[in-house]
Design a protein around this motif. Structure first.
Motif, PDB file in Angstrom:
ATOM      1  N   ARG A   1      36.596  25.730  46.534  1.00 58.74           N
ATOM      2  CA  ARG A   1      37.442  25.444  45.194  1.00 58.74           C
ATOM      3  C   ARG A   1      36.815  24.713  44.159  1.00 58.74           C
ATOM      4  O   ARG A   1      36.256  23.521  44.634  1.00 58.74           O
ATOM      5  CB  ARG A   1      38.904  25.396  45.381  1.00 58.74           C
ATOM      6  CG  ARG A   1      39.682  26.470  46.205  1.00 58.74           C
ATOM      7  CD  ARG A   1      41.064  25.849  46.379  1.00 58.74           C
ATOM      8  NE  ARG A   1      41.137  25.065  47.614  1.00 58.74           N
ATOM      9  CZ  ARG A   1      42.363  24.297  47.998  1.00 58.74           C
ATOM     10  NH1 ARG A   1      43.504  24.493  47.226  1.00 58.74           N
ATOM     11  NH2 ARG A   1      42.241  23.665  48.971  1.00 58.74           N
ATOM     12  N   ARG A   2      36.518  25.200  43.165  1.00 59.02           N
ATOM     13  CA  ARG A   2      36.063  24.558  42.245  1.00 59.02           C
ATOM     14  C   ARG A   2      36.641  24.240  40.953  1.00 59.02           C
ATOM     15  O   ARG A   2      37.268  25.418  40.561  1.00 59.02           O
ATOM     16  CB  ARG A   2      34.398  25.277  41.848  1.00 59.02           C
ATOM     17  CG  ARG A   2      33.658  24.548  40.776  1.00 59.02           C
ATOM     18  CD  ARG A   2      32.324  25.217  40.588  1.00 59.02           C
ATOM     19  NE  ARG A   2      32.674  26.656  39.886  1.00 59.02           N
ATOM     20  CZ  ARG A   2      31.716  27.066  39.049  1.00 59.02           C
ATOM     21  NH1 ARG A   2      30.555  26.596  38.938  1.00 59.02           N
ATOM     22  NH2 ARG A   2      31.669  28.237  38.325  1.00 59.02           N
ATOM     23  N   GLN A   3      36.582  23.080  40.130  1.00 56.44           N
ATOM     24  CA  GLN A   3      37.286  22.984  38.966  1.00 56.44           C
ATOM     25  C   GLN A   3      36.259  22.534  37.954  1.00 56.44           C
ATOM     26  O   GLN A   3      35.546  21.678  38.175  1.00 56.44           O
ATOM     27  CB  GLN A   3      38.511  22.203  38.989  1.00 56.44           C
ATOM     28  CG  GLN A   3      39.096  21.832  37.843  1.00 56.44           C
ATOM     29  CD  GLN A   3      39.730  22.990  36.947  1.00 56.44           C
ATOM     30  OE1 GLN A   3      40.721  23.696  37.818  1.00 56.44           O
ATOM     31  NE2 GLN A   3      39.647  23.156  36.003  1.00 56.44           N
TER      32      GLN A   3
ATOM     33  N   THR B   1      35.283  20.741  35.061  1.00 54.57           N
ATOM     34  CA  THR B   1      35.979  19.777  34.230  1.00 54.57           C
ATOM     35  C   THR B   1      35.739  19.742  32.780  1.00 54.57           C
ATOM     36  O   THR B   1      36.114  19.027  31.996  1.00 54.57           O
ATOM     37  CB  THR B   1      35.707  18.337  34.766  1.00 54.57           C
ATOM     38  OG1 THR B   1      34.671  17.867  35.073  1.00 54.57           O
ATOM     39  CG2 THR B   1      36.398  18.272  36.119  1.00 54.57           C
TER      40      THR B   1
ATOM     41  N   LEU C   1      46.164  22.920  32.194  1.00 57.64           N
ATOM     42  CA  LEU C   1      46.459  23.190  33.433  1.00 57.64           C
ATOM     43  C   LEU C   1      47.659  23.297  34.256  1.00 57.64           C
ATOM     44  O   LEU C   1      48.005  24.017  35.187  1.00 57.64           O
ATOM     45  CB  LEU C   1      45.164  22.590  34.462  1.00 57.64           C
ATOM     46  CG  LEU C   1      43.665  22.713  33.974  1.00 57.64           C
ATOM     47  CD1 LEU C   1      42.914  21.699  34.813  1.00 57.64           C
ATOM     48  CD2 LEU C   1      43.274  24.231  34.399  1.00 57.64           C
ATOM     49  N   GLY C   2      48.434  22.187  33.787  1.00 56.70           N
ATOM     50  CA  GLY C   2      49.705  21.935  34.633  1.00 56.70           C
ATOM     51  C   GLY C   2      50.807  22.846  33.947  1.00 56.70           C
ATOM     52  O   GLY C   2      51.352  22.995  34.809  1.00 56.70           O
TER      53      GLY C   2
ATOM     54  N   LYS D   1      50.491  25.515  31.221  1.00 57.86           N
ATOM     55  CA  LYS D   1      50.221  26.730  30.293  1.00 57.86           C
ATOM     56  C   LYS D   1      50.289  28.149  31.278  1.00 57.86           C
ATOM     57  O   LYS D   1      49.506  27.947  32.382  1.00 57.86           O
ATOM     58  CB  LYS D   1      49.104  26.730  29.414  1.00 57.86           C
ATOM     59  CG  LYS D   1      49.377  25.643  28.269  1.00 57.86           C
ATOM     60  CD  LYS D   1      48.259  25.762  27.235  1.00 57.86           C
ATOM     61  CE  LYS D   1      48.760  24.805  25.986  1.00 57.86           C
ATOM     62  NZ  LYS D   1      47.365  24.903  25.066  1.00 57.86           N
TER      63      LYS D   1
ATOM     64  N   ALA E   1      36.795  31.068  34.567  1.00 56.84           N
ATOM     65  CA  ALA E   1      38.121  31.035  35.401  1.00 56.84           C
ATOM     66  C   ALA E   1      38.042  29.404  36.088  1.00 56.84           C
ATOM     67  O   ALA E   1      39.376  28.979  35.976  1.00 56.84           O
ATOM     68  CB  ALA E   1      37.746  32.132  36.413  1.00 56.84           C
ATOM     69  N   ASP E   2      36.931  29.115  36.470  1.00 54.09           N
ATOM     70  CA  ASP E   2      37.109  27.858  37.124  1.00 54.09           C
ATOM     71  C   ASP E   2      37.559  26.584  36.016  1.00 54.09           C
ATOM     72  O   ASP E   2      37.877  25.613  36.406  1.00 54.09           O
ATOM     73  CB  ASP E   2      35.612  27.382  37.849  1.00 54.09           C
ATOM     74  CG  ASP E   2      35.633  28.034  38.992  1.00 54.09           C
ATOM     75  OD1 ASP E   2      36.599  28.566  39.531  1.00 54.09           O
ATOM     76  OD2 ASP E   2      34.645  28.301  39.736  1.00 54.09           O
TER      77      ASP E   2
ATOM     78  N   GLY F   1      41.378  27.107  35.491  1.00 54.92           N
ATOM     79  CA  GLY F   1      42.200  27.188  36.789  1.00 54.92           C
ATOM     80  C   GLY F   1      42.677  28.519  37.257  1.00 54.92           C
ATOM     81  O   GLY F   1      43.858  28.428  37.600  1.00 54.92           O
ATOM     82  N   LEU F   2      42.046  29.321  36.748  1.00 57.09           N
ATOM     83  CA  LEU F   2      42.481  30.769  37.106  1.00 57.09           C
ATOM     84  C   LEU F   2      41.447  31.416  37.949  1.00 57.09           C
ATOM     85  O   LEU F   2      40.414  30.877  38.385  1.00 57.09           O
ATOM     86  CB  LEU F   2      42.505  31.713  35.485  1.00 57.09           C
ATOM     87  CG  LEU F   2      43.487  31.089  34.654  1.00 57.09           C
ATOM     88  CD1 LEU F   2      43.384  31.595  33.504  1.00 57.09           C
ATOM     89  CD2 LEU F   2      45.102  31.462  35.073  1.00 57.09           C
ATOM     90  N   THR F   3      41.705  33.007  38.306  1.00 57.35           N
ATOM     91  CA  THR F   3      40.595  33.753  39.039  1.00 57.35           C
ATOM     92  C   THR F   3      39.773  34.387  38.020  1.00 57.35           C
ATOM     93  O   THR F   3      40.555  34.794  36.903  1.00 57.35           O
ATOM     94  CB  THR F   3      41.039  34.527  40.010  1.00 57.35           C
ATOM     95  OG1 THR F   3      41.884  35.457  39.260  1.00 57.35           O
ATOM     96  CG2 THR F   3      41.890  33.896  41.018  1.00 57.35           C
TER      97      THR F   3
END
Lengths: 200, 200
Positions: free
Chosen positions: A37-39, A41, A110-111, A113, A153-154, A157-159
DNA sequence: CCCCAGACTTGATCCAGGTCAAGGTGAGGG
DNA sequence: CCCTCACCTTGACCTGGATCAAGTCTGGGG
């Protein structure tokens, strides 16, 4: 230092020897979880600093998004520079603090919305990256997205599917227009802005 | 400057005149969306700095978590201090950069981790806040959570119900023990750590 | 010692966004 | 000019966590 498209030049967790300034092009910064999994930043472009933390290892990986040109400053030579130009230290702090403020907004995104709000916020961010005159009070703004959907997406925080669906919905509702894959026209900036703030 | 429990002392978006150092107690930092959704962007305690960004307005609100004691430095006097002690500027940059690294991890948490992983990560964070000897190689660690469940939820981008359910599940699985509302004993630190990293 | 209010837990149900699975599409190469 | 591959879009279905709704604990005050 020229980095070709897609080439990774900072490995997350590797010893941090250098400080970078992006001269031209764009790079993406990201962290990974063990299972892949990738975020993302952040994205950095001309004038942005990388590796401000003079800590022992990088807290993120970095990869060029298109061909990018960077200046690399080993920590030792940065030390010499800040000794010689004390104002630089202040400048670096300012830069780190500014980045810190942006991070607060990103945490909220990210937390808290929804997918629609995230995409709208992302579009507003892109607008604000344009030269000021462009969006002063224009009723429409247009630009190109330099990154593929996967990166959006990354970053949010979505696909990739959700990104695609929401952009299609915005288009269907007449809020934006999409030409080709990358070219976006914001038809109703004020409504996108309202969605970004969670007002509709 | 003593701030009583629950009292807010920085208003998000208000002009930033001061820089703060937490002397004693704890504070929470947060951002709000217009409809009341809240994201806690961090907790600060003794020794932590607030308002590093010498920008024009605060990017977050702040409120005491229990009685807190702070030192307030108007920006002008900070300026005088940094002029007098050039090293201070470096110290401030280090602090901002360290915070920036933590933020990267938090983005990954909010963007990519599951509820179980978030809670496990949160518990590991609390462990690392204890004095080093406590967790060197202890097979169990215990501590008190200074904040209510609501704050944990807003910090992790979850609801209070999910926080409660996951903690109950951890307890049921023998990973932790809960006494009273606040007292937590980590029974299997290495498994909590593995969950935090997404390894199970 | 008991009462009460605020904080937490638990259960039932719902839904936004993820997952899985086909199709489109368009830019670069032959 | 067309092929093809990588990327994007769309559809059907599923699920983790949110939401809604009762309970239950607990600690502080009388």
């Amino acid at each position: 230092m020229t980095v070709p498209d897609g080439r990774s030049f900072i490995e997350e967790g590797s010893p941090a020897h250098d400080f970078f300034v992006v001269t031209d092009g764009r790079v993406k910064l990201f962290t990974l979880l063990p299972d892949g999994r990738r975020q993302i930043t952040g994205f950095a472009e001309g004038g942005d600093f990388l590796g401000l933390a003079a800590s022992t290892s990088y807290a993120f990986g970095a990869e060029a998004l298109g061909t990018a040109v960077l200046c690399r400053f080993p920590h030792a030579s940065m030390q010499r520079l800040t000794d010689r130009f004390p104002n630089l230290e202040h400048r670096l702090r300012q830069e780190a603090s500014r980045e810190l403020s942006l991070m607060q907004a990103r945490l909220t995104l990210l937390g808290r919305k929804t997918a629609r709000e995230r995409l709208a916020t992302f579009l507003m961010e892109r607008i604000h990256l344009l030269a000021p005159p462009c969006h002063a009070n224009a009723s429409q703004v247009e630009f190109d997205l330099p990154m593929p959907r996967t990166d959006i997406a990354d970053y949010l925080g979505l696909t990739i599917e959700t990104v695609s669906r929401v952009l299609s919905a915005f288009k269907r509702e007449g809020l934006i227009n999409i030409r080709g894959i990358t070219h976006i026209t914001i038809m109703q900036p004020e409504r996108i802005s309202a969605i970004a703030e969670g007002l509709e």
